[in-house]
Write a protein that holds these residues in place. Structure first.
Motif, PDB file in Angstrom:
ATOM      1  N   SER A  73       0.839  -1.195   0.000  1.00 24.33           N
ATOM      2  CA  SER A  73       0.000   0.000   0.000  1.00 24.33           C
ATOM      3  C   SER A  73       0.876   1.247   0.000  1.00 24.33           C
ATOM      4  O   SER A  73       1.744   1.414   0.860  1.00 24.33           O
ATOM      5  N   LEU A  74       0.651   2.128  -0.972  1.00 25.24           N
ATOM      6  CA  LEU A  74       1.411   3.360  -1.104  1.00 25.24           C
ATOM      7  C   LEU A  74       0.524   4.560  -0.835  1.00 25.24           C
ATOM      8  O   LEU A  74      -0.643   4.585  -1.221  1.00 25.24           O
ATOM      9  N   LEU A  75       1.082   5.577  -0.181  1.00 27.66           N
ATOM     10  CA  LEU A  75       0.384   6.829   0.056  1.00 27.66           C
ATOM     11  C   LEU A  75       1.037   7.914  -0.786  1.00 27.66           C
ATOM     12  O   LEU A  75       2.238   8.165  -0.662  1.00 27.66           O
ATOM     13  N   LEU A  76       0.259   8.553  -1.662  1.00 24.44           N
ATOM     14  CA  LEU A  76       0.759   9.647  -2.487  1.00 24.44           C
ATOM     15  C   LEU A  76       0.301  10.965  -1.870  1.00 24.44           C
ATOM     16  O   LEU A  76      -0.904  11.196  -1.719  1.00 24.44           O
ATOM     17  N   ILE A  77       1.252  11.825  -1.500  1.00 24.66           N
ATOM     18  CA  ILE A  77       0.916  13.134  -0.932  1.00 24.66           C
ATOM     19  C   ILE A  77       1.388  14.189  -1.920  1.00 24.66           C
ATOM     20  O   ILE A  77       2.593  14.466  -2.036  1.00 24.66           O
ATOM     21  N   ASP A  78       0.452  14.761  -2.649  1.00 23.06           N
ATOM     22  CA  ASP A  78       0.777  15.724  -3.699  1.00 23.06           C
ATOM     23  C   ASP A  78      -0.482  16.526  -4.002  1.00 23.06           C
ATOM     24  O   ASP A  78      -1.580  15.948  -4.097  1.00 23.06           O
ATOM     25  N   ASP A  79      -0.355  17.845  -4.143  1.00 21.94           N
ATOM     26  CA  ASP A  79      -1.527  18.682  -4.425  1.00 21.94           C
ATOM     27  C   ASP A  79      -1.932  18.619  -5.896  1.00 21.94           C
ATOM     28  O   ASP A  79      -2.981  19.144  -6.271  1.00 21.94           O
ATOM     29  N   VAL A 130       4.998   8.429  -1.049  1.00 20.93           N
ATOM     30  CA  VAL A 130       5.586   9.224  -2.128  1.00 20.93           C
ATOM     31  C   VAL A 130       5.150  10.658  -1.870  1.00 20.93           C
ATOM     32  O   VAL A 130       3.959  10.974  -1.898  1.00 20.93           O
ATOM     33  N   LEU A 131       6.122  11.536  -1.580  1.00 24.82           N
ATOM     34  CA  LEU A 131       5.837  12.884  -1.084  1.00 24.82           C
ATOM     35  C   LEU A 131       6.424  13.953  -1.993  1.00 24.82           C
ATOM     36  O   LEU A 131       7.625  13.945  -2.281  1.00 24.82           O
ATOM     37  N   ASP A 132       5.579  14.888  -2.414  1.00 24.09           N
ATOM     38  CA  ASP A 132       6.032  15.998  -3.247  1.00 24.09           C
ATOM     39  C   ASP A 132       6.580  17.116  -2.363  1.00 24.09           C
ATOM     40  O   ASP A 132       6.055  17.379  -1.276  1.00 24.09           O
ATOM     41  N   VAL A 133       7.645  17.787  -2.819  1.00 22.13           N
ATOM     42  CA  VAL A 133       8.218  18.880  -2.046  1.00 22.13           C
ATOM     43  C   VAL A 133       7.380  20.139  -2.150  1.00 22.13           C
ATOM     44  O   VAL A 133       7.066  20.792  -1.154  1.00 22.13           O
ATOM     45  N   MET A 134       6.995  20.501  -3.384  1.00 20.01           N
ATOM     46  CA  MET A 134       6.312  21.775  -3.609  1.00 20.01           C
ATOM     47  C   MET A 134       4.807  21.647  -3.401  1.00 20.01           C
ATOM     48  O   MET A 134       4.078  21.195  -4.285  1.00 20.01           O
TER      49      MET A 134
END
Length: 231
Positions: A3-9, A50-54
């Motif tokens: 299970s993956l969590l994607l954090i991105d706007d 998986v985490l986006d910086v911006m």
């Protein structure tokens, strides 16, 4: 299924990634609000983030700091291409790996699988269940992937643990950057990439120096790294 969590706007990117990753055998959840992302990341319901910086309101670095305050879940950060400072800062805070945007989806999957191979122990085999590696005051519990230094537990990221285990198994011998990257990070080392050096620097800080022989991990110029055997 991991299970993956994607954090991105970026909702469109998350939707595309979700579809692609599902086809590669992963279960995904997408979160577009950073604070909600922190809550979901520390819930214990995912194997990797998986985490986006911006991101607005709360950038990826602050999200990572809050995640690391409560969890050691593996985190792969997505950074802007060419922003070396962003990548180094992310690794110093506790990211396991990074990938610059725009990226190839196949490379993302390869990085994710490499991280998961390092962190997944499943049911420990009999040989590893009680196996330990001990050098002076540093003791590794291989089955539990935990480390004690001078009797106190060390809070290491999954990649820091893997690097330390490789170095301690080969203590007294020089391990090349290429071999260390392949064994501990699951990928080839690039001469222009500083991620391995950043992880080593973080490990040194957490381990501290030994009262008798000083630095535990030494850099051997133009060759690699060496874990010092106590005498």
């Amino acid at each position: 299924m991991n299970s993956l969590l994607l954090i991105d706007d970026d909702m469109e990117l998350c939707e595309l990634l979700g579809d692609y990753l599902h086809g590669e055998g992963f279960d995904t959840e997408s979160v577009h609000n950073p604070m909600v992302g922190v809550t979901r990341a520390v819930s214990g319901q995912h194997d990797l983030v998986v985490l986006d910086v911006m991101m607005p309101e709360l950038n990826g670095f602050e999200v990572l700091r809050r995640i690391r305050a409560a969890s050691q879940i593996p985190v792969l950060m997505l950074t802007a291409r060419g922003e070396d400072v962003d990548r180094i800062v992310g690794l110093e805070i506790g990211a396991d790996d990074y990938l610059p945007k725009p990226f190839n989806s196949r490379e993302l999957v390869a990085r994710i699988r490499a991280i998961l191979r390092r962190t997944e122990t499943g049911e420990p085999t009999p040989s590893k269940a009680g196996e330990s590696i001990s050098i002076s005051d540093v003791v590794i519990n291989v089955g539990g992937r935990s480390v004690l230094c001078n009797g106190k537990p060390l809070d290491l990221t999954s990649i820091e643990y893997s690097i330390l285990e490789v170095l301690m198994r080969m203590a007294g011998k020089v391990v090349s950057r290429e071999e260390l990257a392949e064994k501990a990070m699951g990928r080839k080392h690039s001469a222009y990439e500083r991620s391995l050096d950043v992880h080593i620097c973080s490990l040194r800080k957490k381990l501290g120096t030994h009262s008798l022989y000083g630095e535990r991990i030494k850099t051997v110029r133009n060759m690699g790294y060496l874990y010092v055997l106590s005498t």
